[in-house]
Write a protein that holds these residues in place. Structure first.
Motif, PDB file in Angstrom:
ATOM      1  N   ARG A  26       0.829  -1.208   0.000  1.00 41.33           N
ATOM      2  CA  ARG A  26       0.000   0.000   0.000  1.00 41.33           C
ATOM      3  C   ARG A  26       0.863   1.258   0.000  1.00 41.33           C
ATOM      4  N   ILE A  27       1.887   1.284   0.832  1.00 44.14           N
ATOM      5  CA  ILE A  27       2.757   2.454   0.912  1.00 44.14           C
ATOM      6  C   ILE A  27       3.519   2.634  -0.394  1.00 44.14           C
ATOM      7  N   SER A  28       4.013   1.540  -0.960  1.00 39.46           N
ATOM      8  CA  SER A  28       4.697   1.608  -2.265  1.00 39.46           C
ATOM      9  C   SER A  28       3.771   2.227  -3.298  1.00 39.46           C
ATOM     10  N   SER A  29       2.557   1.732  -3.356  1.00 39.95           N
ATOM     11  CA  SER A  29       1.573   2.222  -4.320  1.00 39.95           C
ATOM     12  C   SER A  29       1.258   3.694  -4.080  1.00 39.95           C
ATOM     13  N   ASP A  30       1.088   4.084  -2.814  1.00 36.22           N
ATOM     14  CA  ASP A  30       0.822   5.491  -2.479  1.00 36.22           C
ATOM     15  C   ASP A  30       1.931   6.406  -2.996  1.00 36.22           C
ATOM     16  N   LEU A  31       3.160   5.884  -3.025  1.00 33.56           N
ATOM     17  CA  LEU A  31       4.311   6.670  -3.479  1.00 33.56           C
ATOM     18  C   LEU A  31       4.563   6.522  -4.975  1.00 33.56           C
ATOM     19  N   GLY A  32       3.685   5.774  -5.661  1.00 33.98           N
ATOM     20  CA  GLY A  32       3.827   5.594  -7.103  1.00 33.98           C
ATOM     21  C   GLY A  32       4.896   4.586  -7.484  1.00 33.98           C
ATOM     22  N   LEU A  33       5.194   3.661  -6.580  1.00 34.42           N
ATOM     23  CA  LEU A  33       6.217   2.650  -6.814  1.00 34.42           C
ATOM     24  C   LEU A  33       5.616   1.256  -6.809  1.00 34.42           C
ATOM     25  N   GLU A 100      14.536  11.210  -0.806  1.00 35.86           N
ATOM     26  CA  GLU A 100      13.327  11.713  -0.150  1.00 35.86           C
ATOM     27  C   GLU A 100      12.223  10.652  -0.151  1.00 35.86           C
ATOM     28  N   VAL A 101      12.017  10.011  -1.283  1.00 34.62           N
ATOM     29  CA  VAL A 101      10.979   8.974  -1.393  1.00 34.62           C
ATOM     30  C   VAL A 101      11.345   7.777  -0.516  1.00 34.62           C
ATOM     31  N   ALA A 102      12.616   7.368  -0.526  1.00 33.93           N
ATOM     32  CA  ALA A 102      13.056   6.233   0.296  1.00 33.93           C
ATOM     33  C   ALA A 102      12.847   6.517   1.773  1.00 33.93           C
ATOM     34  N   GLU A 103      13.172   7.726   2.200  1.00 32.45           N
ATOM     35  CA  GLU A 103      12.999   8.080   3.612  1.00 32.45           C
ATOM     36  C   GLU A 103      11.524   8.147   3.988  1.00 32.45           C
ATOM     37  N   ASP A 104      10.688   8.645   3.083  1.00 31.68           N
ATOM     38  CA  ASP A 104       9.248   8.684   3.333  1.00 31.68           C
ATOM     39  C   ASP A 104       8.695   7.268   3.437  1.00 31.68           C
ATOM     40  N   PHE A 105       9.114   6.413   2.504  1.00 34.38           N
ATOM     41  CA  PHE A 105       8.679   5.012   2.520  1.00 34.38           C
ATOM     42  C   PHE A 105       9.070   4.359   3.840  1.00 34.38           C
TER      43      PHE A 105
END
Length: 141
Positions: A26-33, A100-105
């Protein structure tokens, strides 16, 4: 509320793993990954590496790895740069946006996992971590 009947170790581990995987997805998807991209970005954030090392770290073959990295490069999340130890090779590293995306994830996943274990007191959490570490080491051998 009645205390739930304990599950056998196999089903308990599978259900816990599934719950974490659902958060991861879910978190990956939320971040577009995709999940693969999130894992790759997480690994790279810890230590940039060449394509061979990266493929081994995330369990992907060379052709799959090349495609995943190319899509992430196009999205501005990673860059292929000359290896400082051997200029003939390239190292994949996260861009500023990728960091930034990695840290948010990582922050969001940590929050969800800690929410899952909040029912445990600190000694139980320590014991769980110790036992899971043994399981992980055995799985990686």
């Amino acid at each position: 509320m009645a205390k739930p009947k304990p599950l056998a170790v196999g089903p308990a581990l599978i259900r816990a793993s599934t719950a974490v995987t659902e958060h991861y997805e879910r978190i990956s998807s939320d971040l577009g990954l995709t999940m693969q991209q999130a894992r790759l970005l997480f690994v790279l954030h810890r230590a940039p590496t060449n394509m061979l090392g990266l493929g081994a770290a995330v369990g992907l073959g060379k052709s799959t790895m090349t495609g995943v990295v190319a899509r992430m490069e196009s999205a501005g999340l990673v860059a292929r740069v000359p290896d400082p130890g051997d200029r003939r090779n390239l190292v994949v590293e996260p861009t500023a946006r990728g960091v930034e995306v990695a840290e948010d994830f990582e922050r969001r996943l940590r929050t969800e996992v800690l929410r899952m274990v909040r029912v445990l007191d600190p000694p139980e959490r320590e014991l769980l971590a110790e036992l899971l570490t043994k399981v992980i080491v055995a799985a990686e051998e």
